[in-house]
Design an enzyme around this catalytic site. Structure first.
Site, PDB file in Angstrom:
ATOM      1  N   HIS A 160       0.941  -1.081  -0.036  1.00 46.46           N
ATOM      2  CA  HIS A 160       0.077   0.202   0.001  1.00 46.46           C
ATOM      3  C   HIS A 160       0.884   1.252   0.160  1.00 46.46           C
ATOM      4  CE1 HIS A 160      -3.342  -2.913   1.057  1.00 46.46           C
ATOM      5  NE2 HIS A 160      -2.452  -3.243   1.919  1.00 46.46           N
ATOM      6  N   SER A 281      13.936  21.231 -17.372  1.00 41.03           N
ATOM      7  CA  SER A 281      12.539  22.020 -17.554  1.00 41.03           C
ATOM      8  C   SER A 281      12.976  23.226 -18.502  1.00 41.03           C
ATOM      9  CB  SER A 281      11.902  22.282 -16.228  1.00 41.03           C
ATOM     10  OG  SER A 281      11.266  23.517 -16.475  1.00 41.03           O
ATOM     11  N   LYS A 287      15.274  21.649 -12.366  1.00 38.22           N
ATOM     12  CA  LYS A 287      14.658  20.390 -12.447  1.00 38.22           C
ATOM     13  C   LYS A 287      15.288  19.520 -13.204  1.00 38.22           C
ATOM     14  CE  LYS A 287      10.323  19.851 -12.237  1.00 38.22           C
ATOM     15  NZ  LYS A 287       9.468  19.037 -11.716  1.00 38.22           N
ATOM     16  N   GLU A 294       8.830   7.788 -17.297  1.00 38.52           N
ATOM     17  CA  GLU A 294       7.489   7.898 -17.703  1.00 38.52           C
ATOM     18  C   GLU A 294       6.946   7.675 -19.063  1.00 38.52           C
ATOM     19  OE1 GLU A 294       7.284  12.340 -16.872  1.00 38.52           O
ATOM     20  OE2 GLU A 294       8.016  12.142 -15.031  1.00 38.52           O
TER      21      GLU A 294
END
Ligand code: ARG
Length: 462
Positions: A160, A281, A287, A294
């Site tokens: 979880h 970024s 970043k 992804e």
């Protein structure tokens, strides 16, 4: 309509095909990828026709030489594919007429594009499955290498997404190896299912020529010819098997990608990914984003979509051949390209990730991850039932939580306040490394187990 551009099936047609239908109906841009399989199938078919004396040797050789020439032309980008001739089969046949003249007309004896296309496609899917198997082997080798270097790297195992029990990072990596081994097995067993040769069933009914299907089947590397001509041209199970196996594999690597994304996040910080596999970024200078992971996660959707599309195409489709099925190749090719790249990208990711060992270790002490070990200790050393031991351990967790202490920060007399009659040795159970090494049951996370499993896998992947 000018005769030289006429479709092979155009004898009874006096009108030119509608432009929009020609565009959608022609599959050549997609199925030209099958040219090697198509030419091989035609060569073997011709050899069979001459062996059976259905055509004479001279014609047979002429056809085979013409086909080989075409193969070279395509290989060397000298072949002009024409949408007017719809697909790879007719583009090649049309070219054969150009090269050897009217004898090309003997090639299509005792076959149809319906058996031709699935022969080509089955050969291609066998090849594609073998490539997947090779790439999965490479991937497993990288996971194994990372595991070898992280046997003693302790981290919290999660359920979880909450800290559950301490585990070895190597054990976690070996879990993915098991998944990829199952994927491999699925690709291997698909090859076995696929292993019946369609060639020679014709359009749907079989043929009156005295062909030798065992010969063509053997020469093309199949186990045996298919049993039923109608089933043969209707069947796309082999495409669904491929797409389903690809989807399951894509699902597996998407789970890994997701974990890397979470673990790499600034909230969790369990791993570092090399700059090679990150992007910046355009506005936020600080970043570094895990885009490759992804993409792997996102692209699984394309694999699932292809499977869903194919299932929907096949659902309720009457026997035998319908043009609906022509869409199968675009789906399989896309699923293959997507997954192959994803597997290769995942391999790069594994090679370029580093566990934050300190952070992993300290996080494995958070969230009272050894509470189960304490309960187990009470069962094993104090004769308690597990349910009673569980309650006592829960009390200890409550106490630790209230006093803002981790379990490994408790003093012996604090523990004995919760449960009397304890040996001092009990304090070992709060040590996460000890906790890991107690999990000696087969398949568990102990160092001993992992080392054994690693040496087994090393031999397997050699
Ligand atoms: N290009 C076709 C396909 O992939 C080949 C089979 C065509 N057969 C036919 N009867 N139109 O499905």
């Amino acid at each position: 309509m000018k005769n030289k551009n006429k479709a092979i099936w155009g004898t009874r047609f006096n009108k030119t095909t509608s432009k929009i239908f020609e565009k959608i109906g022609a599959s050549i841009d997609i199925d030209k990828r099958l040219y090697e399989e198509d030419i091989l199938g035609s060569i073997i078919h011709t050899k069979m026709l001459t062996k059976q004396k259905i055509i004479d040797k001279k014609k047979g050789n002429k056809i085979i030489n013409g086909l080989k020439k075409i193969r070279n032309e395509i290989k060397n980008n000298k072949f002009k594919f024409n949408k007017k001739y719809e697909d790879i089969h007719l583009n090649i046949e049309k070219r054969l007429f150009k090269i050897i003249g009217s004898d090309a007309g003997y090639l299509h004896i005792a076959r149809s594009r319906n058996d031709q296309v699935i022969t080509d496609f089955k050969l291609w899917i066998k090849k594609a499955s073998r490539e997947m198997i090779n790439r999965l082997n490479d991937l497993n080798k990288s996971f194994l290498k990372k595991a070898i270097n992280n046997i003693q790297t302790i981290m919290p195992g999660f359920t979880h997404l909450k800290n559950a029990q301490p585990i070895s990072f190597a054990h976690y990596l070996l879990a993915y190896i098991e998944m990829f081994k199952r994927d491999k097995k699925r690709f291997i067993s698909n090859i076995d299912y696929i292993n019946e040769c369609p060639l020679g069933v014709g359009a749907l009914a079989g043929t009156s020529y005295k062909i030798d299907r065992n010969f063509t089947s053997k020469k093309l590397g199949f186990k045996k010819p298919t049993n039923n001509s109608i089933d043969t041209v209707s069947d796309r199970d082999f495409v669904l098997d491929f797409l389903s196996t690809a989807s399951i594999c894509a699902m597996h690597i998407s789970r890994f990608a997701e974990e890397l994304i979470i673990w790499n996040s600034d909230i969790v910080k369990l791993i570092q990914i090399d700059d090679k596999m990150l992007t910046g970024s355009s506005i936020m200078p600080q970043k570094k984003n895990p885009d490759p992971a992804e993409l792997i996660r996102g692209r699984a959707g394309k694999n699932f979509g292809a499977l869903q599309a194919m299932l929907t195409t096949m659902k309720g489709l009457p026997l035998s051949y319908y043009k609906d099925m022509q869409e199968d190749k675009a789906l399989a090719f896309d699923s293959y390209d997507t997954l192959l790249e994803s597997i290769i990208l995942t391999n790069e990711l594994v090679k370029n990730l580093k566990p934050n060992k300190k952070r992993m270790f300290s996080l494995s002490n958070e969230g009272h991850t050894t509470a189960t070990d304490f309960a187990d200790y009470l069962v094993q050393n104090n004769g308690l039932s597990f349910r009673n031991a569980y309650k006592i351990s829960a009390k200890l967790v409550n106490y630790a939580e209230k006093n803002k202490k981790k379990l490994n920060q408790l003093k012996f007399d604090e523990v004995t306040k919760i449960k009397n009659n304890l040996n001092k040795k009990v304090m070992n159970v709060f040590d996460v490394t000890n906790s890991v090494n107690l999990k000696t049951s087969y398949g568990g996370t102990s160092t001993k187990n992992i080392k054994k499993m690693i040496s087994k896998l090393k031999k397997e992947f050699k």
